[in-house]
Design a protein around this motif. Sequence first.
Motif, mmCIF file in Angstrom:
data_model
loop_
_atom_site.group_PDB
_atom_site.id
_atom_site.type_symbol
_atom_site.label_atom_id
_atom_site.label_comp_id
_atom_site.label_asym_id
_atom_site.label_seq_id
_atom_site.Cartn_x
_atom_site.Cartn_y
_atom_site.Cartn_z
ATOM 1 N N UNK A 43 -14.360 -23.706 -10.298
ATOM 2 C CA UNK A 43 -14.195 -22.501 -10.607
ATOM 3 C C UNK A 43 -14.855 -21.508 -9.174
ATOM 4 N N UNK A 44 -14.224 -20.603 -8.896
ATOM 5 C CA UNK A 44 -14.844 -19.522 -7.578
ATOM 6 C C UNK A 44 -16.410 -19.126 -8.455
ATOM 7 N N UNK A 45 -17.223 -18.758 -7.646
ATOM 8 C CA UNK A 45 -18.785 -18.636 -7.980
ATOM 9 C C UNK A 45 -18.641 -17.370 -9.151
ATOM 10 N N UNK A 50 -20.434 -18.925 -17.426
ATOM 11 C CA UNK A 50 -21.940 -19.329 -18.089
ATOM 12 C C UNK A 50 -22.451 -18.219 -18.808
ATOM 13 N N UNK A 51 -22.344 -17.014 -18.537
ATOM 14 C CA UNK A 51 -22.804 -15.768 -19.488
ATOM 15 C C UNK A 51 -21.977 -15.806 -20.823
ATOM 16 N N UNK A 52 -20.797 -15.978 -20.670
ATOM 17 C CA UNK A 52 -20.048 -16.064 -22.167
ATOM 18 C C UNK A 52 -20.453 -17.163 -23.038
ATOM 19 N N UNK A 53 -20.648 -18.413 -22.293
ATOM 20 C CA UNK A 53 -21.014 -19.549 -23.021
ATOM 21 C C UNK A 53 -22.493 -19.340 -23.650
ATOM 22 N N UNK A 54 -23.335 -18.592 -22.812
ATOM 23 C CA UNK A 54 -24.816 -18.501 -23.315
ATOM 24 C C UNK A 54 -24.532 -17.512 -24.661
ATOM 25 N N UNK A 73 -24.742 -25.798 -12.768
ATOM 26 C CA UNK A 73 -25.464 -24.620 -13.034
ATOM 27 C C UNK A 73 -26.464 -24.157 -11.991
ATOM 28 N N UNK A 74 -27.141 -24.912 -11.554
ATOM 29 C CA UNK A 74 -28.330 -24.816 -10.477
ATOM 30 C C UNK A 74 -27.836 -24.094 -9.148
ATOM 31 N N UNK A 75 -26.461 -24.261 -8.940
ATOM 32 C CA UNK A 75 -25.845 -23.760 -7.655
ATOM 33 C C UNK A 75 -25.572 -22.286 -7.734
ATOM 34 N N UNK A 76 -25.548 -21.694 -8.869
ATOM 35 C CA UNK A 76 -25.433 -20.310 -9.294
ATOM 36 C C UNK A 76 -26.680 -19.725 -9.810
ATOM 37 N N UNK A 77 -27.469 -20.150 -10.476
ATOM 38 C CA UNK A 77 -28.714 -20.015 -11.177
ATOM 39 C C UNK A 77 -29.816 -20.781 -10.761
#
Length: 205
Positions: free
Chosen positions: A7-9, A16-20, A48-52
Amino acid sequence: MANRKHLPAEERRELTIRTVLDLCSRGNPSRVTMASIADAMRVTQGALFRHFRGKDDIWCAVIDWAAKRLMRRVDRAVEQATTPGEALRALFMTHVVFITEHPGVPRMLMGELQHPEPTPARRIARSLLEAYRQRVSAVLSEGRDGGEFAPDLDVDAAAVQFIGTIQGMVLQSLMVGDVSRIRGQAPRLLELYMRGIGAARRGHD
């Protein structure tokens, strides 16, 4: 649907936000970990660590996401109203609908606002609460000064009570595990509140 591994960034951050929020809606937010988020998304923690930078970074992103969307809805509801009373009712119900659509948000916010340490996520949550209180106070002041609400209305106290009414409903609904129930309670509690601030009954204001 695109492969989640590619997926694009921005889409990965949104997912991720919706999953959380989904995880928080179904359990204790404090027990949500990077591992559980990655498992729910079917990706590695490395992805995940590539984005957060970590869980705190994700928490900030989630609360910021929720804050911006709630305030946009609130502002739109107030702008479309023709009187302060109508604006206050629209604001109240807009907030209620947002909560029922995203039940993970109040769980997370309540946890952060009670956090003993000044975490970045808590600062964002407090900023959201203050911005929201200011919106409510502005509508209450307009209604009081325009003669629609009681002339001696204590705007600060009324704003606290407005927010507290919603928070009380949410807290009770979380205790019984059914946030959707606040949609049925909200109209009655809202009219009780409106009478308390001296507003005319709906249809007569």
